[in-house]
Scaffold this motif. Structure first.
Motif, PDB file in Angstrom:
ATOM      1  N   LEU A  40     -25.548  -2.399  54.014  1.00  0.00           N
ATOM      2  CA  LEU A  40     -24.918  -3.069  53.011  1.00  0.00           C
ATOM      3  C   LEU A  40     -25.849  -2.565  51.585  1.00  0.00           C
ATOM      4  O   LEU A  40     -25.143  -2.324  50.699  1.00  0.00           O
ATOM      5  CB  LEU A  40     -24.611  -4.441  52.813  1.00  0.00           C
ATOM      6  CG  LEU A  40     -23.625  -5.027  53.899  1.00  0.00           C
ATOM      7  CD1 LEU A  40     -23.608  -6.637  53.741  1.00  0.00           C
ATOM      8  CD2 LEU A  40     -22.286  -4.427  53.368  1.00  0.00           C
ATOM      9  N   ALA A  41     -27.154  -2.475  51.622  1.00  0.00           N
ATOM     10  CA  ALA A  41     -27.942  -2.208  50.699  1.00  0.00           C
ATOM     11  C   ALA A  41     -27.581  -0.539  50.444  1.00  0.00           C
ATOM     12  O   ALA A  41     -27.336  -0.219  49.229  1.00  0.00           O
ATOM     13  CB  ALA A  41     -29.223  -2.338  50.995  1.00  0.00           C
ATOM     14  N   SER A  54     -19.129 -18.349  55.734  1.00  0.00           N
ATOM     15  CA  SER A  54     -20.259 -17.840  55.225  1.00  0.00           C
ATOM     16  C   SER A  54     -19.879 -16.779  54.029  1.00  0.00           C
ATOM     17  O   SER A  54     -20.344 -16.929  52.841  1.00  0.00           O
ATOM     18  CB  SER A  54     -21.388 -17.219  55.864  1.00  0.00           C
ATOM     19  OG  SER A  54     -21.773 -18.108  56.899  1.00  0.00           O
ATOM     20  N   ALA A  55     -19.013 -15.833  54.377  1.00  0.00           N
ATOM     21  CA  ALA A  55     -18.309 -14.971  53.212  1.00  0.00           C
ATOM     22  C   ALA A  55     -17.832 -15.727  52.141  1.00  0.00           C
ATOM     23  O   ALA A  55     -17.917 -15.424  51.163  1.00  0.00           O
ATOM     24  CB  ALA A  55     -17.607 -13.883  53.886  1.00  0.00           C
ATOM     25  N   ILE A  56     -16.630 -16.598  52.393  1.00  0.00           N
ATOM     26  CA  ILE A  56     -16.099 -17.275  51.447  1.00  0.00           C
ATOM     27  C   ILE A  56     -17.044 -18.063  50.429  1.00  0.00           C
ATOM     28  O   ILE A  56     -16.888 -17.825  49.351  1.00  0.00           O
ATOM     29  CB  ILE A  56     -15.038 -18.008  51.952  1.00  0.00           C
ATOM     30  CG1 ILE A  56     -13.763 -17.274  52.794  1.00  0.00           C
ATOM     31  CG2 ILE A  56     -14.359 -18.867  51.067  1.00  0.00           C
ATOM     32  CD1 ILE A  56     -12.857 -18.354  53.685  1.00  0.00           C
ATOM     33  N   LEU A  73     -16.613  -2.859  48.239  1.00  0.00           N
ATOM     34  CA  LEU A  73     -16.726  -2.165  49.534  1.00  0.00           C
ATOM     35  C   LEU A  73     -15.994  -2.825  50.680  1.00  0.00           C
ATOM     36  O   LEU A  73     -15.720  -4.026  50.482  1.00  0.00           O
ATOM     37  CB  LEU A  73     -17.963  -1.459  49.826  1.00  0.00           C
ATOM     38  CG  LEU A  73     -19.246  -2.784  49.971  1.00  0.00           C
ATOM     39  CD1 LEU A  73     -19.409  -3.205  51.321  1.00  0.00           C
ATOM     40  CD2 LEU A  73     -20.418  -1.938  49.633  1.00  0.00           C
ATOM     41  N   THR A  74     -15.813  -2.169  51.962  1.00  0.00           N
ATOM     42  CA  THR A  74     -15.336  -3.078  53.195  1.00  0.00           C
ATOM     43  C   THR A  74     -16.286  -2.893  54.259  1.00  0.00           C
ATOM     44  O   THR A  74     -16.770  -1.956  54.446  1.00  0.00           O
ATOM     45  CB  THR A  74     -13.994  -2.164  53.528  1.00  0.00           C
ATOM     46  OG1 THR A  74     -12.950  -1.916  52.330  1.00  0.00           O
ATOM     47  CG2 THR A  74     -13.573  -2.911  54.802  1.00  0.00           C
ATOM     48  N   TYR A  75     -16.529  -4.281  54.688  1.00  0.00           N
ATOM     49  CA  TYR A  75     -17.669  -4.330  55.599  1.00  0.00           C
ATOM     50  C   TYR A  75     -16.797  -4.788  56.916  1.00  0.00           C
ATOM     51  O   TYR A  75     -16.462  -5.773  56.984  1.00  0.00           O
ATOM     52  CB  TYR A  75     -18.581  -5.275  55.240  1.00  0.00           C
ATOM     53  CG  TYR A  75     -20.026  -5.487  56.128  1.00  0.00           C
ATOM     54  CD1 TYR A  75     -20.110  -4.437  56.959  1.00  0.00           C
ATOM     55  CD2 TYR A  75     -20.603  -6.407  56.353  1.00  0.00           C
ATOM     56  CE1 TYR A  75     -21.411  -4.749  57.717  1.00  0.00           C
ATOM     57  CE2 TYR A  75     -21.706  -6.740  57.010  1.00  0.00           C
ATOM     58  CZ  TYR A  75     -22.294  -5.740  57.827  1.00  0.00           C
ATOM     59  OH  TYR A  75     -23.358  -5.874  58.506  1.00  0.00           O
ATOM     60  N   THR A 133     -25.362 -12.019  52.191  1.00  0.00           N
ATOM     61  CA  THR A 133     -25.102 -12.788  51.407  1.00  0.00           C
ATOM     62  C   THR A 133     -24.930 -12.356  49.689  1.00  0.00           C
ATOM     63  O   THR A 133     -24.030 -12.686  49.223  1.00  0.00           O
ATOM     64  CB  THR A 133     -26.267 -13.898  51.391  1.00  0.00           C
ATOM     65  OG1 THR A 133     -26.364 -14.685  52.556  1.00  0.00           O
ATOM     66  CG2 THR A 133     -26.303 -14.911  50.082  1.00  0.00           C
ATOM     67  N   HIS A 134     -25.781 -11.345  49.516  1.00  0.00           N
ATOM     68  CA  HIS A 134     -25.782 -11.080  48.151  1.00  0.00           C
ATOM     69  C   HIS A 134     -24.863 -10.082  47.726  1.00  0.00           C
ATOM     70  O   HIS A 134     -24.433  -9.862  46.742  1.00  0.00           O
ATOM     71  CB  HIS A 134     -27.466 -10.442  47.687  1.00  0.00           C
ATOM     72  CG  HIS A 134     -28.139 -11.853  47.711  1.00  0.00           C
ATOM     73  ND1 HIS A 134     -28.184 -12.803  46.647  1.00  0.00           N
ATOM     74  CD2 HIS A 134     -29.174 -12.132  48.724  1.00  0.00           C
ATOM     75  CE1 HIS A 134     -29.036 -13.702  47.078  1.00  0.00           C
ATOM     76  NE2 HIS A 134     -29.703 -13.228  48.084  1.00  0.00           N
ATOM     77  N   THR A 135     -24.430  -9.151  48.771  1.00  0.00           N
ATOM     78  CA  THR A 135     -23.271  -8.216  48.711  1.00  0.00           C
ATOM     79  C   THR A 135     -21.897  -9.021  48.433  1.00  0.00           C
ATOM     80  O   THR A 135     -21.036  -8.500  47.534  1.00  0.00           O
ATOM     81  CB  THR A 135     -23.113  -7.534  49.835  1.00  0.00           C
ATOM     82  OG1 THR A 135     -24.229  -6.717  49.910  1.00  0.00           O
ATOM     83  CG2 THR A 135     -22.006  -6.261  49.408  1.00  0.00           C
ATOM     84  N   ALA A 136     -21.743 -10.226  49.118  1.00  0.00           N
ATOM     85  CA  ALA A 136     -20.730 -11.070  48.785  1.00  0.00           C
ATOM     86  C   ALA A 136     -20.787 -11.629  47.543  1.00  0.00           C
ATOM     87  O   ALA A 136     -19.725 -11.472  46.779  1.00  0.00           O
ATOM     88  CB  ALA A 136     -20.524 -12.041  49.872  1.00  0.00           C
ATOM     89  N   ARG A 137     -21.811 -12.254  47.351  1.00  0.00           N
ATOM     90  CA  ARG A 137     -22.008 -12.701  45.927  1.00  0.00           C
ATOM     91  C   ARG A 137     -21.794 -11.771  44.861  1.00  0.00           C
ATOM     92  O   ARG A 137     -21.126 -12.308  43.625  1.00  0.00           O
ATOM     93  CB  ARG A 137     -23.512 -13.165  45.724  1.00  0.00           C
ATOM     94  CG  ARG A 137     -23.609 -13.873  44.341  1.00  0.00           C
ATOM     95  CD  ARG A 137     -25.275 -14.452  44.445  1.00  0.00           C
ATOM     96  NE  ARG A 137     -26.007 -13.002  44.672  1.00  0.00           N
ATOM     97  CZ  ARG A 137     -26.462 -12.325  43.412  1.00  0.00           C
ATOM     98  NH1 ARG A 137     -25.975 -12.375  42.148  1.00  0.00           N
ATOM     99  NH2 ARG A 137     -27.351 -11.248  43.595  1.00  0.00           N
TER     100      ARG A 137
END
Length: 294
Positions: free
Chosen positions: A77-78, A163-165, A119-121, A110-114
């Motif tokens: 994700l980074a 967690s994502a939500i 992007l799509t994971y 956590t921080h990519t969601a925040r």
């Protein structure tokens, strides 16, 4: 004169390398769904970058005909964020497993969601570390016996959907690798969504996880759309995500559009992709920098 758009099929997104996954591995279904989604959305291979970390499922960029990056353990994700911020016109897809994404990569998750990066994971969740031949992962169930827990795991699993939500993702779905048609639609929705999209996919490991098998999921799976679930209701989404046992829900849990993505908010990107600009600094700018350092 405009460039002619060539309509592609899923076969056109087949990579040059044949997957070396075990026969029956759920990841075959995920790869197939990704290829179908790309073709059905009318995307071209040069418009997509697929990024992965480390693990069985992280070999995926080599099996799909797009630009690809096979990066470090837990860091997909980074890297994917860097790709998107350098050229936000690209379709960026990150792929990997539950250990890679929710374990060592949990902080990036956590921080990519925040930040709501666009992007799509796609996480191939087999509830075990398969590449290292069978240890519990962050999503393994209590009591599961593995090489690292011969008397049964005493740990509780992470719930990727809640967690994502809670961390700020704006599109959160869950699929099953054995239902390719349904999973393809979830992935298409994630790619089209403007913001961070998580598709957690139950993708059974047929070699090292003999608890959560294809038969296990097929007898328990229920689709959210069959129950009229409201994907804008985060409370209902979390309640459905917590259900595990005789019923396991798949489908689109959460989907909102009022929160802007990181690349939409970043003022630097309003001038166009950074990667397409002239790099470097002028002689005058360089002189000013030097003077500040003196």
């Amino acid at each position: 004169m405009t460039d002619k758009i060539i309509e592609l099929t899923a076969k056109d997104f087949k990579g040059d390398v044949e997957p070396d996954w075990c026969p029956g591995c759920g990841d075959f279904g995920v790869l197939n769904s990704l290829q179908r989604a790309a073709a059905e959305l009318g995307l071209q291979p040069h418009e997509i970058v697929t990024v992965s970390g480390i693990g069985c499922s992280s070999n995926l960029p080599g099996y799909i005909n797009t630009y690809g990056m096979h990066t470090l353990h837990g860091r997909s994700l980074a890297f994917a964020t860097g790709v998107k911020m350098a050229n936000h016109e690209l379709t960026v897809i990150a792929a990997g497993g539950d250990g890679d994404g929710y374990g060592i990569g949990g902080n990036h998750f956590t921080h990519t969601a925040r930040r709501n990066v666009d992007l799509t994971y796609v996480v191939m969740n087999n509830q075990i570390y398969g590449l290292t031949t069978g240890q519990i992962s962050p999503t393994s169930r209590p009591g599961q016996k593995t090489k690292s827990t011969p008397f049964g795991s005493v740990e509780y699993p992470l719930n990727p959907i809640t967690s994502a939500i809670m961390n700020g993702a704006t599109y959160v779905a869950q699929g099953y690798s054995g239902d390719i048609k349904h999973l393809t639609e979830l992935i298409k929705g994630g790619i089209e969504h403007k913001g961070f999209s998580l598709i957690n996919v139950y993708s059974p490991c047929v070699t090292f996880n003999l608890d959560n098998t294809h038969a296990f999921f097929k007898s328990r799976i229920k689709k959210l759309e069959d129950e009229g679930h409201d994907a804008t209701d985060w409370v209902a989404a979390c309640e459905k995500a917590m259900v595990w046992g005789d019923q396991i829900y798949i489908g689109k849990f959460f989907d909102i559009n009022e929160k802007e993505s990181l690349n939409e908010l970043e003022p630097v990107l309003k001038e166009g992709p950074v990667s397409k600009r002239q790099g470097g600094v002028s002689e005058e700018q360089a002189e000013r920098i030097i003077q500040r350092m003196m």
